[in-house]
Design a protein around this motif. Structure first.
Motif, PDB file in Angstrom:
ATOM      1  N   LEU A   1      -1.340  -1.980   5.127  1.00 59.77           N
ATOM      2  CA  LEU A   1      -1.243  -1.106   6.688  1.00 59.77           C
ATOM      3  C   LEU A   1      -1.080  -1.824   7.822  1.00 59.77           C
ATOM      4  O   LEU A   1      -0.189  -1.323   8.640  1.00 59.77           O
ATOM      5  CB  LEU A   1      -2.807  -0.665   6.775  1.00 59.77           C
ATOM      6  CG  LEU A   1      -3.759  -0.193   5.954  1.00 59.77           C
ATOM      7  CD1 LEU A   1      -4.726   0.722   5.209  1.00 59.77           C
ATOM      8  CD2 LEU A   1      -2.762   0.979   5.579  1.00 59.77           C
TER       9      LEU A   1
ATOM     10  N   SER B   1      -7.646   5.217   5.359  1.00 55.37           N
ATOM     11  CA  SER B   1      -6.897   3.976   3.981  1.00 55.37           C
ATOM     12  C   SER B   1      -8.170   3.188   4.469  1.00 55.37           C
ATOM     13  O   SER B   1      -8.720   2.830   6.082  1.00 55.37           O
ATOM     14  CB  SER B   1      -5.209   3.322   4.349  1.00 55.37           C
ATOM     15  OG  SER B   1      -4.448   4.553   3.774  1.00 55.37           O
TER      16      SER B   1
ATOM     17  N   ALA C   1       1.456  -1.397   0.001  1.00 56.04           N
ATOM     18  CA  ALA C   1       0.091  -0.196   0.290  1.00 56.04           C
ATOM     19  C   ALA C   1       0.720   1.344   0.116  1.00 56.04           C
ATOM     20  O   ALA C   1       0.514   2.313  -0.584  1.00 56.04           O
ATOM     21  CB  ALA C   1      -0.726   0.115   1.517  1.00 56.04           C
ATOM     22  N   GLY C   2       2.198   1.339   0.140  1.00 54.41           N
ATOM     23  CA  GLY C   2       2.488   2.357   0.268  1.00 54.41           C
ATOM     24  C   GLY C   2       4.384   2.091   0.198  1.00 54.41           C
ATOM     25  O   GLY C   2       4.562   1.014   0.884  1.00 54.41           O
TER      26      GLY C   2
ATOM     27  N   TYR D   1       4.064   7.366   7.469  1.00 56.95           N
ATOM     28  CA  TYR D   1       3.288   7.268   6.492  1.00 56.95           C
ATOM     29  C   TYR D   1       1.877   6.822   7.145  1.00 56.95           C
ATOM     30  O   TYR D   1       0.863   6.662   7.056  1.00 56.95           O
ATOM     31  CB  TYR D   1       3.751   5.890   6.516  1.00 56.95           C
ATOM     32  CG  TYR D   1       2.920   4.417   5.422  1.00 56.95           C
ATOM     33  CD1 TYR D   1       2.753   4.307   4.095  1.00 56.95           C
ATOM     34  CD2 TYR D   1       2.734   3.393   6.896  1.00 56.95           C
ATOM     35  CE1 TYR D   1       1.507   3.040   3.539  1.00 56.95           C
ATOM     36  CE2 TYR D   1       1.653   2.158   6.409  1.00 56.95           C
ATOM     37  CZ  TYR D   1       1.256   2.264   5.313  1.00 56.95           C
ATOM     38  OH  TYR D   1      -0.013   1.063   4.531  1.00 56.95           O
TER      39      TYR D   1
ATOM     40  N   GLN E   1     -10.258  11.107   1.035  1.00 55.97           N
ATOM     41  CA  GLN E   1      -8.791  10.853   1.275  1.00 55.97           C
ATOM     42  C   GLN E   1      -8.987   8.737   1.202  1.00 55.97           C
ATOM     43  O   GLN E   1      -9.897   8.436   1.672  1.00 55.97           O
ATOM     44  CB  GLN E   1      -7.803  10.724   2.469  1.00 55.97           C
ATOM     45  CG  GLN E   1      -7.589  12.291   2.514  1.00 55.97           C
ATOM     46  CD  GLN E   1      -6.780  12.312   3.573  1.00 55.97           C
ATOM     47  OE1 GLN E   1      -7.526  11.460   5.098  1.00 55.97           O
ATOM     48  NE2 GLN E   1      -6.320  13.756   4.120  1.00 55.97           N
ATOM     49  N   GLN E   2      -7.745   8.509  -0.062  1.00 53.57           N
ATOM     50  CA  GLN E   2      -8.220   6.860  -0.342  1.00 53.57           C
ATOM     51  C   GLN E   2      -9.206   6.788  -0.391  1.00 53.57           C
ATOM     52  O   GLN E   2     -10.097   5.740   0.098  1.00 53.57           O
ATOM     53  CB  GLN E   2      -7.739   6.171   1.028  1.00 53.57           C
ATOM     54  CG  GLN E   2      -5.710   6.704   0.345  1.00 53.57           C
ATOM     55  CD  GLN E   2      -5.418   7.578   1.150  1.00 53.57           C
ATOM     56  OE1 GLN E   2      -6.276   7.511   2.684  1.00 53.57           O
ATOM     57  NE2 GLN E   2      -4.338   7.982   1.167  1.00 53.57           N
TER      58      GLN E   2
ATOM     59  N   THR F   1      -0.073   9.554   7.459  1.00 51.51           N
ATOM     60  CA  THR F   1      -0.481  10.125   5.970  1.00 51.51           C
ATOM     61  C   THR F   1      -1.793   9.201   5.799  1.00 51.51           C
ATOM     62  O   THR F   1      -2.062   8.717   4.610  1.00 51.51           O
ATOM     63  CB  THR F   1       0.106  10.352   5.165  1.00 51.51           C
ATOM     64  OG1 THR F   1       0.894   9.008   5.173  1.00 51.51           O
ATOM     65  CG2 THR F   1       1.134  11.466   5.182  1.00 51.51           C
ATOM     66  N   HIS F   2      -1.983   7.767   6.176  1.00 51.79           N
ATOM     67  CA  HIS F   2      -2.847   6.361   5.707  1.00 51.79           C
ATOM     68  C   HIS F   2      -3.702   6.343   6.942  1.00 51.79           C
ATOM     69  O   HIS F   2      -4.546   4.857   6.342  1.00 51.79           O
ATOM     70  CB  HIS F   2      -1.886   5.091   5.025  1.00 51.79           C
ATOM     71  CG  HIS F   2      -1.200   5.543   4.571  1.00 51.79           C
ATOM     72  ND1 HIS F   2      -0.145   6.070   4.019  1.00 51.79           N
ATOM     73  CD2 HIS F   2      -1.186   4.674   3.095  1.00 51.79           C
ATOM     74  CE1 HIS F   2       0.149   6.141   2.644  1.00 51.79           C
ATOM     75  NE2 HIS F   2      -0.617   5.221   2.287  1.00 51.79           N
TER      76      HIS F   2
END
Length: 502
Positions: free
Chosen positions: A154, A186, A10-11, A179, A443-444, A182-183
């Motif tokens: 995640l 998600s 995911a990242g 990370y 977002q997401q 900013t997630h």
């Protein structure tokens, strides 16, 4: 050993290998006792040592030959094939008798981790004991030490952060924490923000802790209906209940969620009573309070602990707020509304192409939460200006012969929102109105609250109102399909005018 591909991550955290001097450093500046160690010079003219810069300066034919990517590939091959290995890491877990074996290179591990530097100083084979969660990611962790980048999902964030912290790989630790920040939005089947908050508390990461707490507060309705709600700790629940910036449909929605939490968790009586006393009962209509008294098993079980608050709530609804304020302290959180999304508290406003020109709208709210004012409504006028200029930036005409006026650029203006009542009324005595503006972003794939601004009349009172929105760009993260999504909430704040001896 052959490394597997992780194409579905995911990242990706990429922090440039310190030996190669790529994009950024993986570790902070070394402590004084290691200051003499060279981390390797970056390849590129802007990062050259002064002596080499001097060699290139003034010579138009100068050029930098950069083969850093080739060197990075060779380092990956070292790890994959174990060529020239001078150290071995054996990773064991309590759940398995087998150990994962990694043929490594002491220099590369020591450059990244002072823990590995110490472990490998007098031995070439080291046995490490890891729980299953971190052992499963150890291969990725070692890859980061060689290549300066790693892809994570995640559910891998916490164990990767644990590895980075345990072995003091500070660049990776910061990268995983960033990370996580900013997630938060998600999608995940079981939710992850609550778990990340609890982890941040355990490791003492105050920044991550506050970021998670703010996200939960501003998007609480989504959390209340998710599987995450059951995993909220007592401490986190009490922290949330103390806040006035919770965004949810109503106080009754919050009580219903708290009731479900108490029924599932069955905490000790003092904890349950403390939780119930944090509900703001005056913000719940009398008809709903009567229903709770008759039907709520949780309330019946702990009725003695909240009886005084319920009685006070009924008194609040029975008298005018002005009269009530003469006898009771209304300057406390019990009488302060949260950010309720119900229509009686405010209105949503979607502004299409907000950078184009000024816009206006109007809407009505209740005068206040007291049932004494149930039939009283207030009309509010709202003006939005995308490029409003403060007085200090407006052109001033000169009396000189030239009469020149300093040109003003469009970008000098800034967004401004003004909210005023359409009329004045004696009913406004003893109350002021706080305006809270929620800004929704996507977002997401989810629409969530990114910012909440509170002021009395105008956003001029808030220095950072949409300061980074950049409404001129259709790709601005503040815009959803080129529209600015606002939700305006009017919150009556009561004041004690006269003190009467009881």
């Amino acid at each position: 050993m052959r490394l597997r591909s992780h194409g579905q991550a995911a990242g990706r955290l990429a922090c440039g290998h310190p030996l190669l001097g790529l994009h950024c450093r993986c570790l902070p500046p070394p402590p004084p006792h290691r200051a003499s160690r060279s981390r390797g010079a970056a390849l590129g003219r802007s990062h050259l040592p002064p002596a080499q810069k001097a060699d290139l300066s003034g010579d138009a034919s100068a050029a930098t030959i950069n083969h850093s990517l080739t060197l990075l590939q060779r380092l990956q091959e070292l790890l994959q094939n174990g060529n020239g290995s001078d150290s071995v890491l054996r990773v064991r877990t309590a759940a398995s008798d087998e150990a994962k074996v990694f043929h490594t290179h002491q220099l590369l591990l020591s450059l990244q981790s002072e823990v590995f530097e110490s472990l490998l100083r007098n031995q070439s084979v080291v046995t490490l004991h890891e729980p299953p969660e971190t052992a499963a990611l150890f291969e990725k962790f070692i890859r980061y030490l060689y290549c300066g980048g790693v892809s994570i999902l995640l559910h891998q964030a916490i164990p990767m952060h644990q590895l980075a912290s345990k072995y003091r790989v500070w660049g990776l630790q910061r990268g995983v924490a960033d990370y996580m920040k900013t997630h938060l939005a998600s999608e995940s089947s079981q939710g992850h923000v609550v778990g990340w908050y609890h982890y941040a508390v355990r490791v003492g990461d105050a920044a991550l802790q506050e970021t998670c707490l703010q996200f939960l507060a501003w998007n609480l309705s989504a959390v209340l209906g998710s599987a995450e709600w059951g995993s909220v700790s007592v401490e986190l629940l009490l922290l949330l209940l103390e806040r006035s910036d919770l965004v949810l449909h109503s106080e009754l929605e919050l009580y219903t969620a708290v009731e479900g939490w108490l029924s599932r968790r069955q905490p000790e009586a003092p904890v349950a009573e403390r939780v119930l006393r944090a509900i703001r009962y005056p913000m719940i209509a009398p008809s709903q309070l009567f229903r709770l008294q008759a039907q709520s098993a949780v309330l019946a079980r702990h009725y003695g602990a909240v009886q005084d608050l319920l009685f006070q709530a009924f008194q609040f609804h029975a008298a005018s707020p002005l009269h009530f304020a003469k006898y009771f302290d209304v300057n406390c959180s019990m009488f302060l509304p949260r950010n309720y999304l119900a229509p009686s508290w405010g209105s949503q406003w979607v502004i299409n192409n907000p950078a184009r020109d000024d816009r206006s709208t109007s809407f009505q709210t209740q005068l206040g939460p007291s049932s004494h004012d149930a039939g009283k409504r207030v009309t509010w006028n709202v003006l939005f200006s995308p490029r409003w200029l403060p007085v200090s930036l407006r052109p001033v005409y000169s009396d000189s012969a030239s009469g020149a006026v300093q040109p003003v650029r469009i970008e000098d203006g800034r967004p401004r929102l003004v909210i005023t009542p359409a009329m004045s009324s004696p009913d406004f005595a003893g109350v002021s109105f706080q305006k809270t503006v929620l800004v929704g972003v996507r977002q997401q794939g989810r629409v969530l609250v990114k910012h909440a601004y509170s002021f009395h009349q105008s956003s001029e009172e808030v220095a950072d109102f949409l300061a980074h929105a950049d409404l001129q760009k259709r790709t601005s993260e503040y815009l959803i399909d080129n529209s600015l999504h606002l939700h305006i909430i009017i919150k009556p704040i009561y004041h004690s005018l006269i003190k009467v001896k009881k």
